[in-house]
Design an enzyme around this catalytic site. Structure first.
Site, mmCIF file in Angstrom:
data_model
loop_
_atom_site.group_PDB
_atom_site.id
_atom_site.type_symbol
_atom_site.label_atom_id
_atom_site.label_comp_id
_atom_site.label_asym_id
_atom_site.label_seq_id
_atom_site.Cartn_x
_atom_site.Cartn_y
_atom_site.Cartn_z
ATOM 1 N NE ARG A 104 23.925 26.798 -3.015
ATOM 2 C CZ ARG A 104 23.319 26.003 -3.900
ATOM 3 N NH1 ARG A 104 24.027 25.384 -4.824
ATOM 4 N NH2 ARG A 104 22.019 25.832 -3.872
ATOM 5 C CD GLU A 117 8.137 24.948 -8.857
ATOM 6 O OE1 GLU A 117 9.355 25.160 -8.682
ATOM 7 O OE2 GLU A 117 7.394 25.681 -9.547
HETATM 8 P P1 AMP Z 1 14.053 24.874 0.267
HETATM 9 O O1 AMP Z 1 14.073 23.427 0.651
HETATM 10 O O2 AMP Z 1 12.970 25.183 -0.726
HETATM 11 O O3 AMP Z 1 14.032 25.799 1.449
HETATM 12 O O4 AMP Z 1 15.383 25.164 -0.535
HETATM 13 C C1 AMP Z 1 16.572 25.340 0.145
HETATM 14 C C2 AMP Z 1 17.699 24.612 -0.508
HETATM 15 O O5 AMP Z 1 17.703 24.790 -1.912
HETATM 16 C C3 AMP Z 1 19.017 25.155 -0.018
HETATM 17 O O6 AMP Z 1 19.876 24.036 0.194
HETATM 18 C C4 AMP Z 1 19.528 26.058 -1.118
HETATM 19 O O7 AMP Z 1 20.887 25.811 -1.360
HETATM 20 C C5 AMP Z 1 18.692 25.698 -2.327
HETATM 21 N N1 AMP Z 1 17.958 26.858 -2.889
HETATM 22 C C6 AMP Z 1 16.633 26.997 -2.985
HETATM 23 N N2 AMP Z 1 16.287 28.130 -3.592
HETATM 24 C C7 AMP Z 1 17.439 28.766 -3.867
HETATM 25 C C8 AMP Z 1 17.763 30.028 -4.483
HETATM 26 N N3 AMP Z 1 16.814 30.867 -4.928
HETATM 27 N N4 AMP Z 1 19.061 30.366 -4.580
HETATM 28 C C9 AMP Z 1 20.036 29.525 -4.131
HETATM 29 N N5 AMP Z 1 19.793 28.344 -3.552
HETATM 30 C C10 AMP Z 1 18.516 27.955 -3.410
#
Ligand code: AMP
Length: 178
Positions: free
Chosen positions: A64, A101
């Protein structure tokens, strides 16, 4: 870290419980993309958020982040650097791995997409744990580029990602925080 709320974009980002896995509150950007005025306002706010950073390239992170990154690159008149999941881009590429995770994942960019010293803006939709953006920053550094800043739509601040990014010395500007 800065959060910019120019209008209530929250209404266009409904939470979907237990997607894609149990326990995750997924923020769905579908309604925002479906509303042309809301999408345009989002890109306007992202352009404003970049103010003051001398960006040379815009890196949009699959999946996205590429949507917002592409729009932002066009508006800023800068080249787009697609940050893709492993195996999508033809070589030569550089790769960075990051922990999930359960297990790990990776991101890649093409070597030719960043030159030494380039100031690169990182763009994603949501900041959760920050692992994705830290990996993208690592890719930029592998090619001797600099991350001039990060712009994202939503910071899920309770998951600590924006704090991790700031602790790594990265400047983060988001439109919304939850
Ligand atoms: P992180 O690496 O944990 O910061 O996760 C960010 C990435 O995962 C982004 O590219 C988001 O598109 C996706 N993502 C993680 N958590 C969510 C969520 N709760 N809702 C939508 N997209 C998420």
């Amino acid at each position: 870290m800065t959060t910019i709320m120019t209008r209530n974009l929250d209404a266009w980002l409904p939470s979907v419980a237990d997607f894609p896995r149990p326990g995750v509150q997924f923020r769905d950007i579908g309604p925002l993309l479906a509303d042309a005025a809301a999408f345009a306002a989002t890109i306007d706010a992202m352009v404003a958020a970049v103010g003051g950073w001398s960006v040379q390239r815009v890196a949009g992170i699959e999946s996205r982040g590429l949507i917002f990154g592409t729009a932002l690159a066009l508006r800023l008149g800068k080249s787009l650097v697609p940050v893709r999941k492993p195996g999508k881009l033809p070589p030569p590429v550089v790769r960075a791995n990051y922990a999930l995770e359960y297990g790990s994942d990776g991101l890649e960019i093409q070597r030719a997409s960043i030159s030494s010293g380039d100031c690169v803006l990182l763009v994603d939709d949501v900041i959760a744990t920050g692992g994705t953006l830290l990996a993208a920053a690592e890719l930029v550094r592998q090619l001797d580029g600099q991350v001039c800043g990060i712009v994202a739509l939503l910071d899920i601040s309770t998951l600590g990602g924006s704090t991790r990014l700031a602790a790594a010395g990265l400047s983060v500007r988001t439109l919304l925080r939850s």
